[in-house]
Write a protein that holds these residues in place. Structure first.
Motif, mmCIF file in Angstrom:
data_model
loop_
_atom_site.group_PDB
_atom_site.id
_atom_site.type_symbol
_atom_site.label_atom_id
_atom_site.label_comp_id
_atom_site.label_asym_id
_atom_site.label_seq_id
_atom_site.Cartn_x
_atom_site.Cartn_y
_atom_site.Cartn_z
ATOM 1 N N ALA A 146 -12.404 -7.908 -0.886
ATOM 2 C CA ALA A 146 -11.034 -8.153 -1.408
ATOM 3 C C ALA A 146 -10.933 -9.704 -1.274
ATOM 4 O O ALA A 146 -9.753 -10.146 -1.304
ATOM 5 C CB ALA A 146 -10.312 -7.478 -0.523
ATOM 6 N N GLU A 147 -11.894 -10.535 -1.108
ATOM 7 C CA GLU A 147 -11.527 -11.764 -1.006
ATOM 8 C C GLU A 147 -10.715 -12.513 -2.084
ATOM 9 O O GLU A 147 -11.160 -12.142 -3.077
ATOM 10 C CB GLU A 147 -12.721 -12.855 -0.850
ATOM 11 N N GLY A 148 -9.554 -13.100 -1.757
ATOM 12 C CA GLY A 148 -8.683 -13.694 -2.849
ATOM 13 C C GLY A 148 -7.900 -12.905 -3.561
ATOM 14 O O GLY A 148 -7.218 -12.949 -4.577
ATOM 15 N N ARG A 149 -8.013 -11.605 -3.095
ATOM 16 C CA ARG A 149 -7.251 -10.267 -3.780
ATOM 17 C C ARG A 149 -6.393 -9.575 -2.920
ATOM 18 O O ARG A 149 -6.355 -9.815 -1.630
ATOM 19 C CB ARG A 149 -8.255 -9.478 -4.583
ATOM 20 N N GLU A 150 -5.740 -8.609 -3.060
ATOM 21 C CA GLU A 150 -4.777 -7.845 -2.682
ATOM 22 C C GLU A 150 -5.350 -6.527 -1.768
ATOM 23 O O GLU A 150 -6.135 -5.689 -2.349
ATOM 24 C CB GLU A 150 -3.499 -7.413 -3.252
ATOM 25 N N ALA A 176 -8.607 -12.175 2.520
ATOM 26 C CA ALA A 176 -7.571 -11.113 1.645
ATOM 27 C C ALA A 176 -6.082 -11.302 1.787
ATOM 28 O O ALA A 176 -5.808 -11.929 2.768
ATOM 29 C CB ALA A 176 -8.244 -9.903 1.780
ATOM 30 N N ARG A 177 -5.346 -10.971 0.835
ATOM 31 C CA ARG A 177 -4.096 -11.083 0.903
ATOM 32 C C ARG A 177 -3.406 -9.570 1.397
ATOM 33 O O ARG A 177 -3.970 -8.693 0.754
ATOM 34 C CB ARG A 177 -3.343 -11.518 -0.391
ATOM 35 N N GLU A 199 -4.210 -7.357 -9.151
ATOM 36 C CA GLU A 199 -4.611 -8.029 -7.976
ATOM 37 C C GLU A 199 -5.221 -7.143 -6.781
ATOM 38 O O GLU A 199 -6.086 -7.392 -5.898
ATOM 39 C CB GLU A 199 -3.454 -8.820 -7.468
ATOM 40 N N THR A 200 -5.023 -6.018 -7.023
ATOM 41 C CA THR A 200 -5.406 -5.011 -5.716
ATOM 42 C C THR A 200 -6.886 -4.793 -5.759
ATOM 43 O O THR A 200 -7.632 -4.526 -6.913
ATOM 44 C CB THR A 200 -4.800 -3.540 -6.041
ATOM 45 N N ALA A 201 -7.460 -5.100 -4.575
ATOM 46 C CA ALA A 201 -9.023 -4.908 -4.502
ATOM 47 C C ALA A 201 -9.332 -3.492 -3.463
ATOM 48 O O ALA A 201 -10.297 -3.039 -3.675
ATOM 49 C CB ALA A 201 -9.347 -6.075 -3.955
#
Ligand SMILES: *Cc1c(COP(=O)(O)O)cnc(C)c1O
Length: 368
Positions: A146-150, A176-177, A199-201
């Motif tokens: 999830a790096e850089g994503r939600e 991750a966010r 954006e969801t990971a």
């Protein structure tokens, strides 16, 4: 006694005749000066230097008696290891091993290979991965997926485990966010569904290890969350924390979910500690889908959180006890959990009378 009656640091150190005596003599003399200033008569200076030296040389990390009644106590080293695990640590630590060498192929191998099959068989997972501890497992999984994503997490699961391990902070460190869903006491599968966007990971579920929300509460089951994740092609990561490996040993685990149950209910990745309810060494264990674990294993952080050979030796031996159905007989924490109340009571009363015989005030109190 006057200050000038005290020997010099060198004199005192020489009298004791130990290479480390100078520092010890300095600290003994400094205390002696305080005692004189307070009107005392410091005695046995050489003896005190020897005692100080003995304390300096004694191991700092040492055994204690756990009388807290808490079987898996983080401050007291969590799970004591099984005999077989200790033997394997000695054997593997003492010499060279096939840690990263494939003896059949005569070529470089992976340290993961030593426990993958047994973890797969025990949990029913497609694949497995072991790292330094469960905090590292969570960090690594989120960084890789999830790096850089939600990452979606229920507001009721944004927990602190203790010693500053807070899910929102770990999430931030993974790159991750965090996207919070639901409320503190009630979160439904539909809340995750609504929050899913481009954006969801990852959907992350975290076991409420050390607290409970009671009253008007609701949390979706793993199966409900897995259905939502599956519809959107997203991985569901379930951080079980304690991670009992098996309910097969017949002991009541309360509401401690097992890794098998979570995987069977559809979690893609389940992670848990090696030294909580598994009863082994400190480690983080990830089990689940091969394709997802392969992405996690490739992440550069993997090298920073890798498992050590002594841990691996102890972990493999602990897992073998599960495989052979020897959990309650051979794994110390499970022997303690399985101990019958009468036996605990008689042990406690024998302790109490021994202590009383030594003049130590002791009484028995039953805890629940
Ligand atoms: C204990 C725990 C962790 C951290 O595991 P360690 O093995 O101590 O690193 C993470 N998540 C949950 C839910 C826990 O209970």
């Amino acid at each position: 006694m006057e200050l000038r009656d005290l020997p010099s640091v060198d004199e005192l150190a020489r009298a004791v005749g130990d290479p480390l005596a100078v520092a010890a003599a300095r600290s003994v003399l400094s205390r002696a000066r305080e005692e004189i200033a307070a009107g005392g008569e410091p005695r046995d200076l050489e003896e005190r230097v020897r005692a100080e030296l003995a304390a300096t040389r004694a191991p700092r990390l040492r055994r204690v008696l756990n009388a807290t009644g808490v079987i898996v106590h983080t401050n007291l080293g969590r799970a004591p290891l099984a005999e077989a695990a200790l033997e394997r640590v000695l054997e593997i630590g003492r010499g060279y091993s096939n840690l990263e060498y494939d003896l059949d192929r005569g070529a470089r191998g992976s340290r993961q290979e030593h426990v993958i099959d047994i973890l797969r068989r025990l949990t029913g997972a497609e694949a497995a991965l072991v790292v330094n501890n469960n905090a590292a497992a969570v960090l690594l999984a989120l960084a890789a997926l999830a790096e850089g994503r939600e990452v979606l997490v229920s507001r009721g699961e944004l927990i602190e485990i203790g010693d500053g391990f807070r899910i929102p902070d770990v999430l931030a460190r993974s790159g991750a966010r965090l996207r919070e869903v639901g409320t503190t006491n009630r979160t439904r599968a539909g809340d995750y569904e609504k929050a899913i966007g481009p954006e969801t990971a990852v959907l992350l579920r975290v076991h409420q290890s050390n607290f409970r929300v009671v009253g008007f509460t609701e949390q979706p089951s793993v199966a409900e969350l897995a259905a939502v994740a599956g519809r959107h092609g997203l991985p569901l990561v379930d951080d079980l924390g304690s991670g009992a490996l098996s309910a097969r040993n017949g002991l009541a685990l309360g509401d401690e979910p097992t890794a098998q149950e979570s995987l069977a209910a559809g979690a893609d990745i389940v992670c848990f500690s090696g030294d909580k309810l598994l009863g082994g060494p400190q480690a983080g264990i990830l089990v689940g889908k091969a394709s997802v674990l392969a992405r996690i294993a490739k992440h550069p952080l993997m090298r920073a959180v890798r498992i050590d050979k002594m841990t691996l030796a102890a972990l493999e031996a602990t897992l073998r006890h599960y495989q052979r159905n020897e959990v309650e007989t051979s794994i110390p924490i499970w022997r303690m959990i399985a101990a019958r109340p009468e036996k605990i009571a008689s042990r406690a009363s024998s302790w109490a009378s021994k202590l009383q015989a030594q003049g130590v005030p002791a009484r028995l109190q039953r805890g629940e």
